[in-house]
Design a protein around this motif. Structure first.
Motif, PDB file in Angstrom:
ATOM      1  N   UNK A 168       0.807  -1.205   0.000  1.00  6.55           N
ATOM      2  CA  UNK A 168       0.000   0.000   0.000  1.00  6.55           C
ATOM      3  C   UNK A 168       0.849   1.268   0.000  1.00  6.55           C
ATOM      4  N   UNK A 169       2.150   1.129   0.259  1.00  4.91           N
ATOM      5  CA  UNK A 169       3.037   2.300   0.241  1.00  4.91           C
ATOM      6  C   UNK A 169       3.674   2.527  -1.127  1.00  4.91           C
ATOM      7  N   UNK A 170       3.448   1.616  -2.071  1.00  7.90           N
ATOM      8  CA  UNK A 170       4.060   1.779  -3.390  1.00  7.90           C
ATOM      9  C   UNK A 170       3.508   3.001  -4.123  1.00  7.90           C
ATOM     10  N   UNK A 171       2.183   3.173  -4.231  1.00  7.86           N
ATOM     11  CA  UNK A 171       1.683   4.376  -4.924  1.00  7.86           C
ATOM     12  C   UNK A 171       2.181   5.685  -4.324  1.00  7.86           C
ATOM     13  N   UNK A 172       2.154   5.866  -2.974  1.00  4.97           N
ATOM     14  CA  UNK A 172       2.705   7.105  -2.420  1.00  4.97           C
ATOM     15  C   UNK A 172       4.186   7.295  -2.755  1.00  4.97           C
ATOM     16  N   UNK A 173       4.951   6.195  -2.804  1.00  7.62           N
ATOM     17  CA  UNK A 173       6.369   6.321  -3.142  1.00  7.62           C
ATOM     18  C   UNK A 173       6.546   6.800  -4.578  1.00  7.62           C
ATOM     19  N   UNK A 174       5.734   6.261  -5.482  1.00  6.27           N
ATOM     20  CA  UNK A 174       5.802   6.705  -6.875  1.00  6.27           C
ATOM     21  C   UNK A 174       5.461   8.181  -6.971  1.00  6.27           C
ATOM     22  N   UNK A 175       4.460   8.603  -6.198  1.00 12.35           N
ATOM     23  CA  UNK A 175       4.072  10.010  -6.212  1.00 12.35           C
ATOM     24  C   UNK A 175       5.205  10.890  -5.695  1.00 12.35           C
ATOM     25  N   UNK A 176       5.885  10.452  -4.637  1.00 13.98           N
ATOM     26  CA  UNK A 176       7.023  11.215  -4.120  1.00 13.98           C
ATOM     27  C   UNK A 176       8.143  11.274  -5.152  1.00 13.98           C
ATOM     28  N   UNK A 177       8.345  10.150  -5.869  1.00 15.04           N
ATOM     29  CA  UNK A 177       9.349  10.153  -6.927  1.00 15.04           C
ATOM     30  C   UNK A 177       9.022  11.141  -8.022  1.00 15.04           C
ATOM     31  N   UNK A 178       7.738  11.269  -8.324  1.00 11.92           N
ATOM     32  CA  UNK A 178       7.320  12.222  -9.353  1.00 11.92           C
ATOM     33  C   UNK A 178       7.582  13.657  -8.924  1.00 11.92           C
TER      34      UNK A 178
END
Length: 301
Positions: free
Chosen positions: A52-62
């Motif tokens: 569940x933390x993968x999408x937030x991590x991708x968003x932070x990467x963006x």
């Protein structure tokens, strides 16, 4: 692989979506090796992250303004309580047009049992049962994820170097994976560096320590370096080792080795080894090897 964009919730501006690889598979099949390979290729790697933390991590990467363009996450049975959330997270990523791939590391039961027995560790799911019971439980748990994988690598008969070569072939593109070298000068009287892959001995060169006007200086001094390389055999020694390192560097790249430490020693690590390390590092850089120079014992006297 090209990436799309997502809207930054704070600024309202478009941000490039990082490329994402999810690494999973059987325990003992080589997930850590695969993750380390991507890390060496410049990916930002996170091990054992809850899905569940993968999408937030991708968003932070963006939001990183291109500083985190490629993310790899390892999802495994150590976080098995989170697997129920993986499908939902993948759906969220798809809705955000994230370009993502799943790499699944597979291996035979026989190979996995052999690997666990060789390190004398239990399988994370075996509980009070046998290793084979844990493997069977894990296969059942990962069956659906394996079916969704974009790339399945069977490591049953692969060694570490062969697995790295397969990962390189998939993710390095046309770029040759970088080799990073540390050239470390040292003094034999202080002991050998424990992390050295190669040790070079410069003690055959006359010691500037016995030249009074050079004694206070180090191998970084032009006069000291000139003295060292003005001695019989010094330049030939440098040329010979530089050619040897060129051959070794090519072999390391083929074998998937990404880091090498070359220790260059003299008696005290102040004059000869320092001068030789600087010259060798310059040669390595000219061969395209990312190189760091460390003078371990300079200044200890």
């Amino acid at each position: 692989m090209s990436t799309g964009t997502m809207r930054d919730a704070d600024t309202g501006e478009s941000a490039a979506i990082p490329e994402l690889v999810i690494i999973s598979g059987m325990s003992g099949a080589g997930r850590s090796t695969a993750a380390k390979c991507l890390e060496d290729l410049g990916w930002f790697v996170v091990d054992n992250i809850p899905p569940e933390l993968i999408p937030p991590m991708v968003e932070l990467g963006a939001r990183s303004q291109g500083n985190v363009a490629r993310i790899a996450v390892v999802v495994d049975v150590r976080g098995r309580r989170f697997f129920d959330n993986l499908k939902e997270s993948l759906a969220t990523l798809d809705a955000q047009s994230v370009k993502r791939r799943i790499v699944f590391l597979e291996s035979s039961d026989e190979a996995l049992v052999r690997r666990f027995e060789s390190v004398r560790r239990p399988h994370p799911l075996q509980g009070d049962g046998r290793i084979v019971d844990g493997i069977a439980a894990e296969r059942d748990l990962l069956r659906e994820l394996r079916g969704d994988a974009d790339l399945v690598i069977d490591t049953s008969s692969l060694n570490v170097h062969e697995l790295r070569a397969k990962m390189d072939a998939q993710f390095a593109g046309e770029e040759v994976p970088e080799l990073r070298a540390t050239v470390m000068s040292f003094g034999f009287k202080y002991g050998l560096p424990v992390d050295a892959d190669m040790v070079i001995d410069c003690r055959f060169i006359p010691n500037p320590h016995w030249v009074p006007e050079l004694r206070p200086y180090t191998g970084l001094n032009d006069e000291v370096s000139g003295y060292v390389f003005g001695q019989p055999g010094a330049k030939e020694f440098l040329d010979g080792y530089a050619e040897l390192l060129r051959i070794v560097a090519e072999g390391y790249r083929r074998e998937g080795k990404r880091y090498v430490t070359i220790a260059v020693g003299c008696t005290g690590g102040k004059h000869r080894s320092v001068a030789m390390s600087e010259k060798l590092a310059h040669r390595l850089v000219s061969e395209g090897v990312e190189t760091v120079v460390v003078h371990r014992d300079m200044g200890r006297e």
